[in-house]
Design a protein around this motif. Structure first.
Motif, PDB file in Angstrom:
ATOM      1  N   VAL A  44       0.836  -1.197   0.000  1.00 46.63           N
ATOM      2  CA  VAL A  44       0.000   0.000   0.000  1.00 46.63           C
ATOM      3  C   VAL A  44       0.873   1.250   0.000  1.00 46.63           C
ATOM      4  O   VAL A  44       2.069   1.196   0.261  1.00 46.63           O
ATOM      5  CB  VAL A  44      -0.971   0.024   1.213  1.00 46.63           C
ATOM      6  CG1 VAL A  44      -1.824  -1.236   1.253  1.00 46.63           C
ATOM      7  CG2 VAL A  44      -0.225   0.200   2.534  1.00 46.63           C
ATOM      8  N   ARG A  46       0.459   5.871  -1.039  1.00 50.05           N
ATOM      9  CA  ARG A  46      -0.150   6.866  -1.912  1.00 50.05           C
ATOM     10  C   ARG A  46       0.382   6.751  -3.336  1.00 50.05           C
ATOM     11  O   ARG A  46       1.458   6.212  -3.564  1.00 50.05           O
ATOM     12  CB  ARG A  46       0.142   8.276  -1.382  1.00 50.05           C
ATOM     13  CG  ARG A  46      -0.497   8.582  -0.031  1.00 50.05           C
ATOM     14  CD  ARG A  46      -0.230  10.011   0.381  1.00 50.05           C
ATOM     15  NE  ARG A  46      -0.861  10.302   1.666  1.00 50.05           N
ATOM     16  CZ  ARG A  46      -0.937  11.508   2.207  1.00 50.05           C
ATOM     17  NH1 ARG A  46      -0.411  12.551   1.563  1.00 50.05           N
ATOM     18  NH2 ARG A  46      -1.526  11.700   3.367  1.00 50.05           N
ATOM     19  N   THR A  47      -0.360   7.285  -4.276  1.00 51.26           N
ATOM     20  CA  THR A  47       0.108   7.360  -5.653  1.00 51.26           C
ATOM     21  C   THR A  47       1.438   8.109  -5.689  1.00 51.26           C
ATOM     22  O   THR A  47       1.580   9.175  -5.081  1.00 51.26           O
ATOM     23  CB  THR A  47      -0.928   8.092  -6.528  1.00 51.26           C
ATOM     24  OG1 THR A  47      -2.160   7.355  -6.472  1.00 51.26           O
ATOM     25  CG2 THR A  47      -0.457   8.194  -7.964  1.00 51.26           C
ATOM     26  N   GLU A 174      -2.362  -3.078  -8.501  1.00 48.51           N
ATOM     27  CA  GLU A 174      -3.697  -2.476  -8.501  1.00 48.51           C
ATOM     28  C   GLU A 174      -4.674  -3.270  -9.376  1.00 48.51           C
ATOM     29  O   GLU A 174      -5.339  -2.700 -10.262  1.00 48.51           O
ATOM     30  CB  GLU A 174      -3.638  -1.019  -8.996  1.00 48.51           C
ATOM     31  CG  GLU A 174      -2.781  -0.107  -8.154  1.00 48.51           C
ATOM     32  CD  GLU A 174      -3.442   0.262  -6.823  1.00 48.51           C
ATOM     33  OE1 GLU A 174      -4.623  -0.064  -6.632  1.00 48.51           O
ATOM     34  OE2 GLU A 174      -2.753   0.860  -5.998  1.00 48.51           O
ATOM     35  N   HIS A 206      -5.118   0.153  -3.303  1.00 53.57           N
ATOM     36  CA  HIS A 206      -5.541   1.363  -2.600  1.00 53.57           C
ATOM     37  C   HIS A 206      -6.750   1.087  -1.715  1.00 53.57           C
ATOM     38  O   HIS A 206      -7.281   2.002  -1.094  1.00 53.57           O
ATOM     39  CB  HIS A 206      -5.922   2.459  -3.608  1.00 53.57           C
ATOM     40  CG  HIS A 206      -4.751   3.206  -4.171  1.00 53.57           C
ATOM     41  ND1 HIS A 206      -3.928   3.994  -3.393  1.00 53.57           N
ATOM     42  CD2 HIS A 206      -4.253   3.269  -5.425  1.00 53.57           C
ATOM     43  CE1 HIS A 206      -2.982   4.521  -4.155  1.00 53.57           C
ATOM     44  NE2 HIS A 206      -3.159   4.091  -5.389  1.00 53.57           N
ATOM     45  N   TYR A 240      -4.045   6.228   1.455  1.00 51.46           N
ATOM     46  CA  TYR A 240      -3.131   5.586   0.515  1.00 51.46           C
ATOM     47  C   TYR A 240      -3.942   5.068  -0.666  1.00 51.46           C
ATOM     48  O   TYR A 240      -5.146   5.037  -0.631  1.00 51.46           O
ATOM     49  CB  TYR A 240      -2.327   4.449   1.129  1.00 51.46           C
ATOM     50  CG  TYR A 240      -3.120   3.340   1.785  1.00 51.46           C
ATOM     51  CD1 TYR A 240      -3.245   3.308   3.160  1.00 51.46           C
ATOM     52  CD2 TYR A 240      -3.736   2.333   1.031  1.00 51.46           C
ATOM     53  CE1 TYR A 240      -3.958   2.273   3.779  1.00 51.46           C
ATOM     54  CE2 TYR A 240      -4.444   1.303   1.645  1.00 51.46           C
ATOM     55  CZ  TYR A 240      -4.552   1.290   3.018  1.00 51.46           C
ATOM     56  OH  TYR A 240      -5.257   0.271   3.615  1.00 51.46           O
TER      57      TYR A 240
END
Length: 240
Positions: A44, A46-47, A174, A206, A240
């Protein structure tokens, strides 16, 4: 699975003192972790936090410039270009956008991968094709084109494709990012079933719901570091 037996007792992934780069920028520093055979692990963050770059380094799509990384028995820092296809036969790689050939049927998509990875015997190819489609719940979809399938079904085809060579490790970046929540849960369940059959799974997501409702080990990319729930406590519900 025959290939996997040689890894008993050894990590499928072992990363030591690694820096992960995105082009010329370091996105993760001093990365240490290992994943044992048969583990299910979430990734996991954040982008832009380094998740995809880490995964791409694992399957030798990005170079490892600093540190050591062993994946499925291959030293990634020293791997030659000629050996990369052999590494990837031991891995199943699944993307958010399916990456199916739009103008080929499901069977033709899978047969393309078989031929590209050295399959020749038509009877064995047909048997394996049926096996992987049954495994992902799409036994009757072989003659359909991708546009005739739902998004969830297309992702199941992509998962079937990744299973053709009986990988010891699935790396999923993802895989539910483009899917509705109800469909996403079915895809997660499929990964869990595959994992229960002995395949190691590393899945970037996410989805807070997955991590909360289906607990497993978590690796988190944050502020240039990789945190590991096996070694330290950290907040899982932050963004995230």
């Amino acid at each position: 699975m025959t290939e996997g037996n040689s890894f008993s007792g050894q990590p499928v992934v072992d990363v030591r003192n690694a820096c992960i780069f995105q082009e010329h920028q370091v996105v993760l520093e001093d990365v240490h972790f290992s994943i044992a055979q048969g583990e299910f692990v979430y990734l996991v963050g954040r982008t832009g936090s380094g998740k995809s770059s880490l995964m791409r380094t694992l399957y030798a799509d990005l170079p490892l410039r600093i540190g050591e990384m062993d994946v499925a028995g291959y030293a990634i820092k020293k791997i030659s270009r000629s050996k990369v296809p052999y590494l990837r036969r031991k891995m199943g790689i699944i993307f958010q956008d399916f990456q199916l050939f739009a103008d080929r049927t499901v069977d033709e998509n899978l047969n393309f991968v078989m031929r590209a990875t050295g399959w020749k015997e038509r009877a064995r190819m047909k048997k394996r094709l049926v096996e992987v489609l049954m495994q992902v719940g799409l036994g009757s979809a072989g003659t359909k084109l991708p546009h005739q399938l739902s998004g969830g079904e297309q992702q199941r085809v992509a998962i079937a494709r990744s299973l053709i060579n009986k990988p010891i490790l699935l790396v999923a970046d993802e895989p539910t990012g483009n899917l509705d929540p109800s469909v996403s849960e079915g895809i997660l369940s499929l990964f869990q079933e595959i994992n229960q059959q002995g395949t190691t799974v590393l899945m970037a997501t996410h989805s807070h719901e997955f991590v909360r409702n289906y607990p497993a080990r978590v690796l988190k990319c944050e502020h240039g570091r990789l945190l590991d729930s096996q070694r330290e406590d950290f907040e899982l519900n932050s963004t995230y």
